[in-house]
Scaffold this active site. Structure first.
Site, PDB file in Angstrom:
ATOM      1  N   LYS A 106      -5.279   7.565   1.329  1.00  0.00           N
ATOM      2  CA  LYS A 106      -4.170   8.001   2.193  1.00  0.00           C
ATOM      3  C   LYS A 106      -3.591   9.297   1.645  1.00  0.00           C
ATOM      4  O   LYS A 106      -3.441   9.457   0.424  1.00  0.00           O
ATOM      5  CB  LYS A 106      -3.105   6.896   2.193  1.00  0.00           C
ATOM      6  CG  LYS A 106      -1.932   7.124   3.142  1.00  0.00           C
ATOM      7  CD  LYS A 106      -1.027   5.884   3.137  1.00  0.00           C
ATOM      8  CE  LYS A 106       0.155   5.978   4.067  1.00  0.00           C
ATOM      9  NZ  LYS A 106       0.967   4.761   4.107  1.00  0.00           N
ATOM     10  N   SER A 130       2.790  -1.035   5.808  1.00  0.00           N
ATOM     11  CA  SER A 130       1.894   0.058   6.205  1.00  0.00           C
ATOM     12  C   SER A 130       0.436  -0.105   5.843  1.00  0.00           C
ATOM     13  O   SER A 130      -0.400   0.644   6.336  1.00  0.00           O
ATOM     14  CB  SER A 130       2.392   1.375   5.625  1.00  0.00           C
ATOM     15  OG  SER A 130       3.397   1.878   6.450  1.00  0.00           O
ATOM     16  N   SER A 190       1.860   2.724   8.651  1.00  0.00           N
ATOM     17  CA  SER A 190       1.673   4.152   8.599  1.00  0.00           C
ATOM     18  C   SER A 190       0.320   4.592   8.059  1.00  0.00           C
ATOM     19  O   SER A 190      -0.079   5.742   8.239  1.00  0.00           O
ATOM     20  CB  SER A 190       2.773   4.773   7.736  1.00  0.00           C
ATOM     21  OG  SER A 190       2.600   4.400   6.370  1.00  0.00           O
TER      22      SER A 190
HETATM   23  N1  GLN Z   1       6.813   0.667   9.410  1.00  0.00           N
HETATM   24  C1  GLN Z   1       7.712   0.719   8.296  1.00  0.00           C
HETATM   25  C2  GLN Z   1       8.580   1.939   8.382  1.00  0.00           C
HETATM   26  O1  GLN Z   1       8.483   2.614   9.361  1.00  0.00           O
HETATM   27  C3  GLN Z   1       6.958   0.645   7.012  1.00  0.00           C
HETATM   28  C4  GLN Z   1       6.348   1.896   6.564  1.00  0.00           C
HETATM   29  C5  GLN Z   1       5.523   1.735   5.335  1.00  0.00           C
HETATM   30  O2  GLN Z   1       5.201   0.620   4.932  1.00  0.00           O
HETATM   31  N2  GLN Z   1       5.222   2.845   4.691  1.00  0.00           N
HETATM   32  O3  GLN Z   1       9.344   2.239   7.532  1.00  0.00           O
END
Ligand code: GLN
Length: 450
Positions: free
Chosen positions: A68, A167, A143
């Site tokens: 990532k 994410s 994400s």
């Molecule tokens: N979807 C969550 C957010 O928008 C988690 C994001 C993540 O785990 N990086 O913060």
């Protein structure tokens, strides 16, 4: 897109060629990769094959891994999928990258994400739109959108992601793969651009659970550069326990699509053949989203202070007065969602308001941890759905609040620091995924269940 290939490894070079041909075939459309390290990867594959021949190869010899793009790979772009860092290059390797290299994995490239890992479906990326390889009209999940998509399209054997609130697990569920978020502190975050430091953990996505475990084993462990990993080595020496009792929190099924809830319940029923299954209740699970949003925004707004248009990537107007240059650079280079979170985080941590919001969230988080610990005295793991819905179509209306609510089943693992794994329920990604939560540092237990 049909039938992405997942053939067995022949040699490191052969395996890499297969993955690269999947990239060439699909990635124009899928757009998982921000950068493909083709030349470097080919050189490494040759070197790894030599070590295999000499009998000196590491535990990940020949596995092709994508990373990532909020994890530093020395000399390569480190964009966090933001205009702010579009031109930025990493000056050192993240601890996990050092470990992948030491284990003879081949890093094939960096993959896309929601800007600064803030998002739940990949659409908050400002550089490119990653599509779900299993249905190009649908989101891949976020994400770690590129991590999920690159795995699903057979462009790598495994991908690293980061998980602040789900994410890693969300794109795994949406792309019909396995996804694993380890115990907080099991893996060094040195070289990870943080979203919220008390929640973040690096995790792994793969189509193959055994590969996921091998990658986890290679990258876990204590690192003096990340104090949260102090216990990681000691915990590795502990004999892995085995799960006997599964707890099913009834709160995990509230607000979940009927089809997905039914699938998970059916799977739990099957597990009754091998485990004792009990219904349990964790009342604070109802409040995961507000507790998470407040904690995350407070930490995120503080972590984002370093992006001032002077030190990294995007440069503001240096002839301007300092504050106005800072503010204009941030206005020009950060996306809407990032600004929203910085504003919320700044607001709730203002001296006048902090007892109203942030301190309350910290207290509620402690209550949640206590409830978890008390329930998990009697059950070894918890089971429930991974995501409340399947992947939605691009353009389907999702307000920020709907996006935030989509995390409701994953974020408790981050708030409590416990490990969690997601596993697809069928070969159709629309059937959803089951999720298991484990006890602290009992990560290995999760690989034996399901
Ligand atoms: N979807 C969550 C957010 O928008 C988690 C994001 C993540 O785990 N990086 O913060």
């Amino acid at each position: 897109m049909k039938n992405p290939t997942h053939q067995p490894i022949v040699s490191a070079e052969e395996n890499l060629h297969r993955k690269l041909s999947a990239v060439d075939k699909w990635d124009k459309e899928v757009k998982a990769f921000i950068e493909v390290y083709r030349e470097d990867a080919l050189k490494r594959a040759k070197a790894v094959d030599n070590r295999i021949r000499e009998g000196k190869a590491g535990p990940l010899a020949g596995l092709v891994v994508a990373v990532k793009n909020n994890i530093a790979v020395k000399g390569k772009r480190l964009t966090c999928s933001s205009k702010m860092l579009e031109t930025h290059r990493a000056v050192y390797n993240a601890a996990v990258v050092e470990k992948l290299i030491a284990a003879d994995a081949i890093i094939v490239g960096s993959v896309n994400l929601d800007e600064f890992a803030c998002g739940v479906d990949g659409t908050y990326s400002t550089l490119q739109r990653t599509k779900n390889p299993l249905d190009l009209e649908r989101v891949p999940g976020g994400s770690s959108a590129g991590s999920g998509a690159s795995v699903a399209a057979g462009m790598c054997d495994a991908a690293l992601g980061s998980d602040t609130g789900g994410s890693v697990r969300c794109p795994a569920a949406f792309c019909n793969a396995f996804g694993f978020k380890p115990t907080y502190g099991a893996i060094s975050r040195y070289g990870l651009s943080d979203l919220a430091m008390s929640l973040d953990q690096i995790g792994v996505i793969s189509k193959d659970k055994a590969v996921m475990k091998r990658v986890f084993d290679a990258i876990r462990g204590t690192d003096p550069r990340d104090q949260t990993t102090q216990l990681a080595d000691a915990m590795l020496r502990k004999k892995p326990a085995e799960a006997k009792v599964i707890g099913v929190p009834k709160e995990f099924f509230e607000g979940v699509d009927k089809h997905i809830a039914a699938g998970v319940k059916k799977k739990v029923k099957e597990l009754e053949k091998h485990y004792e299954v009990r219904e349990v209740s964790i009342p604070t699970l109802k409040y995961t989203v507000p507790i998470y949003q407040l904690t995350m925004a407070a930490e995120f707004s503080s972590a984002m202070n370093k992006y001032d248009g002077l030190r990294y990537g995007f440069t503001g107007d240096r002839n301007e007065e300092l504050y106005s240059s800072f503010s204009k650079a941030r206005d020009a280079a950060l996306g809407k969602e990032i600004k929203r979170r910085i504003m919320i985080g700044t607001y709730i941590t203002m001296k006048e308001f902090k007892d109203a919001w942030y301190s309350q969230a910290l207290k509620a988080r402690e209550v949640m941890k206590e409830e978890f610990a008390s329930v998990m005295k009697d059950v070894d793991v918890l089971a429930g759905p991974a995501m409340p819905t399947g992947p939605w179509k691009f353009g389907e209306k999702m307000t920020p609040l709907e996006m935030y609510a989509a995390d409701m089943l994953t974020i408790a693992a981050n708030l409590t620091g416990t490990p969690a794994i997601v596993e697809p329920l069928s070969s159709d990604f629309k059937d959803g995924a089951i999720q298991f939560y484990g006890r602290h540092f009992e990560d290995d237990v999760l690989f034996g269940i399901g």
